[in-house]
Each structure stands twice: as structure tokens, then as C-alpha cells.
Design a protein around this motif. Structure first.
Motif, short mmCIF file in Angstrom:
data_model
loop_
_atom_site.label_atom_id
_atom_site.label_comp_id
_atom_site.label_asym_id
_atom_site.label_seq_id
_atom_site.Cartn_x
_atom_site.Cartn_y
_atom_site.Cartn_z
N ALA A 231 0.83 -1.21 0.00
CA ALA A 231 0.00 0.00 0.00
C ALA A 231 0.87 1.26 0.00
CB ALA A 231 -0.92 -0.01 1.23
N TRP A 232 1.96 1.23 0.75
CA TRP A 232 2.86 2.39 0.79
C TRP A 232 3.53 2.62 -0.57
CZ3 TRP A 232 8.48 2.56 1.00
CH2 TRP A 232 8.97 3.85 1.25
N THR A 234 2.33 1.97 -3.39
CA THR A 234 1.34 2.43 -4.36
C THR A 234 0.65 3.71 -3.91
OG1 THR A 234 -0.34 0.98 -3.35
CG2 THR A 234 0.91 0.10 -5.22
N ASP A 235 1.24 4.37 -2.90
CA ASP A 235 0.72 5.64 -2.38
C ASP A 235 -0.69 5.54 -1.80
OD1 ASP A 235 3.05 7.03 -3.02
OD2 ASP A 235 2.38 7.39 -5.08
N SER A 236 -1.05 4.36 -1.32
CA SER A 236 -2.36 4.19 -0.66
C SER A 236 -2.16 4.37 0.85
CB SER A 236 -2.94 2.81 -0.97
OG SER A 236 -3.09 2.63 -2.36
N ALA A 239 -4.85 3.29 3.49
CA ALA A 239 -5.04 1.85 3.74
C ALA A 239 -4.06 1.33 4.79
CB ALA A 239 -4.88 1.08 2.43
#
Length: 304
Positions: A231-232, A234-236, A239
Motif C-alpha cells: 500500500a505504501w 502504491t501511495d495508498s 489503507a
């Protein structure tokens, strides 16, 4: 052949003695004493006390590792040139997070020792004969495992605190940090004790219990950490916070980040704020209460 008086025919020396039972005149200690005794015995057993020398090796070794790491940190702080360090190189709240593998191994080895053997050798029904009840058994075992974990995780923090004071670091700052760390490990101890006992109580086989506890703690943390890293990358960022709800150690990380001034170990340093921290705390309390309820249900099925 016996006569009506109980004398054997042909024997002049035979006689009947009245050896009837006497009533107990001593103090009846009751359920509270039985519960305290079970708690004390279980706590001592968690560190191998009162058991064979072989049983003492692993818990004492793990406790020694925790304390040794704390002593090394203190030694580094005290050996540093004057003025170069104003605080310990590790926060009190971070110590248990970094040494989670040691804590996990301790609960994995000692939770099955506490409950699986009673199930395997069918000694649980003996406890449930009066005066002790099922709730007393569960409370004693839960409290004993929580206390053992608190000793394991709290003792190194005491060493860090004493070392920090000897190094003449700021008293107020160190005392506040020490208090936050103790609250954190107290919460961790209750949570891990509940999870460990529930998993261990599902099987009477100690080996299976050890493997199951390790699997639950390791797989959940590994899976959550991996998905958080994805998630990090992918800039999420949003989440990352909520994924931490699905692993015991990340739950503790989130609670202490939100309320105890700790620095998170989540990827990118993205920890929960106060709002999300409430959700973390609710999940922790729900898991503790749920663990107690599951243990009560498990031991209702153990009949006389």
C-alpha cells in the motif's frame, strides 16, 4: 464364617474397631484461596519454577535475552561522551515492538504448558470439583499468563529507566516515557495472553499448541506488514492505517502511536491519529473480551 457380632468363628482375638471419619474442624479457605493458588502455580510454571530444570531453560533464556538487550542499550548510553546523548537510543514504547519475536516465542512455549497439559491428561475436571468453578480456572490462567508476559516485557523497561537515571538524563522526560512504556506493555500482555491461551486451549497436544500460537502471531504480522508495504509503494497511505487492525502487534503499535506518544513502525511512518486510535483500542478490548468468552465456552465443554 462371621457371626452377628462380627467375630470370626474359631478366633478369640478377632474384633471390630470403629474408625469412622471425623468432621473437618479447620478453616475452610474457599474459592478465593483456590483461585489464588492456581494463579500462583500457573505463574511460577510460566518461568519453570517448581518444575524440572529442563523446563526452566527456555523461559529463563528468553527473559535473559530481553534484559540483556536492555543492559546493552544502557551501557551504550552511559559510555557515550558527556553531552553527546540526552536520551536513550530507543523509546520505551518501541522496545517490545522490536523484540516481538522473543515475546512471541515466550507465549508460544508457555501458553500450551499452562493449559494443554491439563486437557491432555484430563485433569481439568479435578479442578472443577468444589470449591473452584470454571470461571475461577479461566481467570487464574488468564491472569497468570498476563502477569508472566508483563514481567517479561516490563523488567527490561525498568532496567532502561534505571540506566537512564544513572546516565543523568532528564528525570521528567524519562519518567513520562517509562510510564507510557509500562502502559503499552500492560496492554500487550493482556492481548497476547488472551490470544495465546485461546489457541493453546484448542488442542491437548502441547507441540501443536506451540506451532499454532507461533503461526497465528507470525502469519498475521507478516501478512499485514507485507500488504502495508504494498500500500505504501502504491501511495495508498489511508489503507496502511486500517490494515494495522488485523495483527496483534500492529494493534499495539497503533494504540501507543495514537495515545502514548510513540513513533509508529508502519511503512512511511504513517500511524493512526486519535480517531483511528479509538478504533484500534476498541478492537484490542474486543479481542481481550472475546478471548475470555471463548475460553469460558471451551471449558464448559470439559465435563466431569
Amino acid at each position: 464364617m462371621s457371626t452377628e457380632t462380627g467375630t470370626v468363628t474359631g478366633s478369640d482375638t478377632s474384633r471390630i474397631h470403629n474408625i469412622g471419619y471425623r468432621s473437618y474442624d479447620g478453616v475452610r479457605l474457599g474459592r478465593a484461596y483456590a483461585r489464588r493458588s492456581l494463579y500462583s502455580q500457573s505463574l511460577r510454571g510460566s518461568f519453570g519454577l517448581g518444575r524440572s530444570a529442563k523446563s526452566k531453560v527456555l523461559p529463563m533464556l528468553l527473559c535473559g535475552v530481553m534484559c540483556l538487550v536492555a543492559l546493552i542499550i544502557v551501557a551504550v548510553a552511559m559510555a557515550a561522551p558527556p553531552g553527546t546523548m540526552t536520551k536513550l537510543p530507543i523509546k520505551y514504547t518501541a522496545f517490545a515492538i522490536y523484540l516481538q519475536a522473543v515475546i512471541g516465542l515466550f507465549i508460544a512455549s508457555q501458553a500450551p504448558q499452562s493449559v494443554s497439559r491439563d486437557l491432555r491428561f484430563k485433569s481439568v475436571p479435578l479442578y472443577f470439583s468444589r470449591p473452584i468453578e470454571r470461571v475461577d480456572y479461566v481467570i487464574a490462567k488468564f491472569a497468570a499468563m498476563t502477569s508472566a508476559l508483563f514481567i517479561l516485557t516490563g523488567l527490561p523497561l525498568v532496567i532502561l529507566y534505571v540506566g537512564a537515571l544513572l546516565a543523568k538524563f532528564d528525570f521528567a522526560d524519562q519518567t513520562a516515557g517509562f510510564g507510557q512504556g509500562m502502559v503499552s506493555v500492560a496492554l500487550l500482555s493482556v492481548l497476547f495472553a488472551g490470544i495465546g491461551l485461546v489457541v493453546a486451549a484448542l488442542t491437548p497436544r502441547r507441540g501443536f499448541g506451540v506451532a499454532a500460537v507461533i503461526a497465528v502471531l507470525t502469519i498475521t504480522y507478516g501478512a499485514v506488514s507485507t500488504v502495508q508495504a504494498i500500500a505504501w509503494s502504491t501511495d495508498s497511505m489511508g489503507a496502511i492505517t486500517w490494515l494495522g487492525l488485523f495483527s496483534p502487534i500492529t494493534l499495539i503499535d497503533g494504540v501507543q502511536t495514537a495515545f502514548l506518544g510513540a513513533s509508529t513502525n508502519f511503512p512511511g511512518g504513517v500511524g493512526p491519529g486519535a480517531g483511528a486510535g479509538v478504533a484500534y483500542l476498541i478492537v484490542v478490548l474486543a479481542l481481550v473480551a472475546g478471548s475470555f468468552a471463548v475460553l469460558m465456552r471451551r471449558y464448559r465443554r470439559v465435563g466431569l
